[in-house]
Scaffold this motif. Sequence first.
Motif, PDB file in Angstrom:
ATOM      1  N   GLY A 102      -5.229  -3.372   3.761  1.00 55.29           N
ATOM      2  CA  GLY A 102      -6.524  -4.002   3.955  1.00 55.29           C
ATOM      3  C   GLY A 102      -6.601  -4.900   5.152  1.00 55.29           C
ATOM      4  N   THR A 103      -5.588  -4.948   6.001  1.00 52.43           N
ATOM      5  CA  THR A 103      -5.622  -5.788   7.176  1.00 52.43           C
ATOM      6  C   THR A 103      -5.723  -4.932   8.423  1.00 52.43           C
ATOM      7  N   ALA A 104      -5.781  -5.598   9.561  1.00 50.22           N
ATOM      8  CA  ALA A 104      -5.849  -4.877  10.827  1.00 50.22           C
ATOM      9  C   ALA A 104      -4.631  -4.005  11.037  1.00 50.22           C
ATOM     10  N   LEU A 105      -3.488  -4.419  10.443  1.00 47.26           N
ATOM     11  CA  LEU A 105      -2.279  -3.610  10.611  1.00 47.26           C
ATOM     12  C   LEU A 105      -2.460  -2.216  10.040  1.00 47.26           C
ATOM     13  N   THR A 106      -3.075  -2.127   8.865  1.00 45.63           N
ATOM     14  CA  THR A 106      -3.284  -0.822   8.267  1.00 45.63           C
ATOM     15  C   THR A 106      -4.183   0.031   9.146  1.00 45.63           C
ATOM     16  N   GLY A 117       3.061  -3.526  17.920  1.00 44.82           N
ATOM     17  CA  GLY A 117       3.461  -4.366  19.037  1.00 44.82           C
ATOM     18  C   GLY A 117       4.611  -3.783  19.813  1.00 44.82           C
ATOM     19  N   VAL A 118       5.464  -4.670  20.306  1.00 44.91           N
ATOM     20  CA  VAL A 118       6.561  -4.302  21.189  1.00 44.91           C
ATOM     21  C   VAL A 118       7.867  -4.815  20.598  1.00 44.91           C
ATOM     22  N   VAL A 119       8.946  -4.064  20.803  1.00 45.57           N
ATOM     23  CA  VAL A 119      10.285  -4.533  20.452  1.00 45.57           C
ATOM     24  C   VAL A 119      11.031  -4.816  21.744  1.00 45.57           C
ATOM     25  N   TYR A 120      11.448  -6.064  21.910  1.00 48.63           N
ATOM     26  CA  TYR A 120      12.123  -6.483  23.130  1.00 48.63           C
ATOM     27  C   TYR A 120      13.635  -6.564  22.929  1.00 48.63           C
ATOM     28  N   ALA A 121      14.363  -6.256  23.978  1.00 49.67           N
ATOM     29  CA  ALA A 121      15.787  -6.566  24.063  1.00 49.67           C
ATOM     30  C   ALA A 121      15.920  -8.001  24.558  1.00 49.67           C
ATOM     31  N   ALA A 137      -6.532 -13.963  11.490  1.00 50.20           N
ATOM     32  CA  ALA A 137      -5.945 -15.000  10.626  1.00 50.20           C
ATOM     33  C   ALA A 137      -5.354 -14.400   9.357  1.00 50.20           C
ATOM     34  N   ASP A 138      -6.024 -13.392   8.800  1.00 50.85           N
ATOM     35  CA  ASP A 138      -5.515 -12.764   7.589  1.00 50.85           C
ATOM     36  C   ASP A 138      -4.178 -12.086   7.856  1.00 50.85           C
ATOM     37  N   PHE A 139      -4.073 -11.417   9.006  1.00 50.09           N
ATOM     38  CA  PHE A 139      -2.804 -10.791   9.360  1.00 50.09           C
ATOM     39  C   PHE A 139      -1.703 -11.827   9.494  1.00 50.09           C
ATOM     40  N   ARG A 140      -2.005 -12.957  10.141  1.00 49.71           N
ATOM     41  CA  ARG A 140      -0.986 -14.003  10.316  1.00 49.71           C
ATOM     42  C   ARG A 140      -0.438 -14.471   8.965  1.00 49.71           C
ATOM     43  N   ASP A 141      -1.337 -14.682   8.004  1.00 54.18           N
ATOM     44  CA  ASP A 141      -0.895 -15.136   6.686  1.00 54.18           C
ATOM     45  C   ASP A 141       0.001 -14.094   6.024  1.00 54.18           C
ATOM     46  N   ARG A 180      -1.406  -8.945  20.763  1.00 48.45           N
ATOM     47  CA  ARG A 180      -2.278 -10.117  20.743  1.00 48.45           C
ATOM     48  C   ARG A 180      -3.532  -9.892  19.900  1.00 48.45           C
ATOM     49  N   VAL A 181      -4.052  -8.676  19.900  1.00 47.03           N
ATOM     50  CA  VAL A 181      -5.267  -8.417  19.127  1.00 47.03           C
ATOM     51  C   VAL A 181      -5.010  -8.625  17.643  1.00 47.03           C
TER      52      VAL A 181
END
Length: 581
Positions: free
Chosen positions: A173-177, A37-41, A63-67, A57-58
């Motif tokens: 195992g999530t979208a982050l990986t 994502g993005v890091v905001y000031a 839902a698994d990532f949110r948890d 947003r993607v």
Amino acid sequence: MDSSAGTHTGVAPLDPVDPRYLGPYRLVGRLGTGGMGVVYAALDGRDRRVAIKCVHRVLASDADFRDRFAREVGLVRRVRATCVPEFLGADTRAEVPWLATEYVPGPTLAESVGTRGPLSGSALTGFAYGVAEALTAIHAAGVVHRDLKPGNVILAPDGPKVLDFGIARATDGTALTRTGGLVGTPGWISPEQYRGAPATELSDVFAWGGLVAHAATGQGPFGAGTSDVVVARILSEPPSLSGVPEPLRGVVARALAKDPDARPSAIELRHTLAGMLGAGGEPDATRVLERVRETGPVPEPALDEDEWSRGAPPRRGWARRHRGALVAVAGVTALALVVGIGLRALTGEGSLPATEGGADDPTTSVAGNGTDDAGIGGGQGEPGEPPDGVPEEYRELYQSGNVVVEPEPGTESALIRRLEPVSGEGESLDVLRLTFGTVRYGEFGDNRLTVDLEYLPDHGSLRVHSDEFVGVRDIRSGEESLDFQSALTTGILADLDPEEPSARVRVVFRGARVVYHVPASIRGRAQHDLRYAGGVCVTPNEVGAAGEPQYGAGSVEPHDTTMTDGALTASCAFTDQPEQT
């Protein structure tokens, strides 16, 4: 995600699609971007600088990532260290989840070595100590960093700060990986990970060794080249440490051992390095780093203190817009606070919050003004109109919603206070996060508990009173209700709003084994519900011969409300002994 980009060269403008507000914060620009994502000031209500990580947003739609993100935020919240940016807030339920920490000025290690050259002398040893101090706290919170590298450590004016810890640990195992780069960076990954073993705290120690070698020489300990070449060296060749000065070289060599069991722990590194800096025993990190700065300070970056304020959107929030009206009331607070099944105008003398450094006498009101019978609990009473500034979509919820207090998922000592629709359909609203921190037992068995309060909406306000905290000493077999005892602390603890969303308060009890947060509007219902979820166990670390708490520190743990044959047999306060008369 590299949250360090732009921290010493300025802030990039916001894109047209970027938000202007996140929670109580006003966004100023972008500090960095990455796969997550993005890091905001951003600025808080006092114009203090904040860094906010906001996921793409993607990923937010997974839902698994949110948890997993929510559980990891709960871990990150617990880490408190001089060399880790301070956690300020998060909203894992937002449309796009975000996490706010203090803004840390300064170049990353990678940038500093590239422009100024390697570190040396006490500055190098102080850097090694600071990162070890951060890892000690991170590991104590049950987090493995997994991505310790020169781009994830900032050389701040008051010492190194380790960024982005903990997120990768929860993303297997999530979208982050699948976005790449979050389970480690080639060249900074331990041999056991390359062989397929999971990352552990000792894997972070290996990365620490490479980081210190890079700080001392400007190069990694296994040289440069393609990923395959570097990986082969990590697996089979000794590190090149000729440019690392003694005695630091020996410590770094141990950290870079191929066998994880041959490496020291982070806390061992911290003690060893403190001794090198002339601060043996159990040193305070702040004092150690002050000593380092006296002998060779890291240059402070030139900052324009007004730059962020000039580019920030206007403040918003009911309390700020109506501050003149509040002052005119001359000592009477007239904020309409909304929690529970209705509204009520609140009156009471203004007072300072009960702080961690408050009075030690448990019978003294650390809030300052004693009990305030009008409006305790912040929102109970007859239905009425919501206060100014409440968005239209929440008005019905404020007028008729039910209060729920329950543990925050993924945390061991945090509760969430929420408004939920009576019908069970529609959007709920998280109002307050309560993170129960340190507990200390006094000479006479009183337990003094610190609680971090965080107001979550970006509208309205909330008064928190001592009467909302109650204790229970024993829960006996056959009892049908909880025997609430009032806190010894009395009075208003905090007035919170989007401009002043946080406060640390202290509540004091005598002999309570479970401490509950119970808004006044649900007190009767909670007292007659043995499985009321809004509590935590408060346990002494040591007890005397008679089972009474000993003077000293205690611990806070989740309260297990599992029922067996109608009794809370798993509760820390459960006893099958009859009450003494």
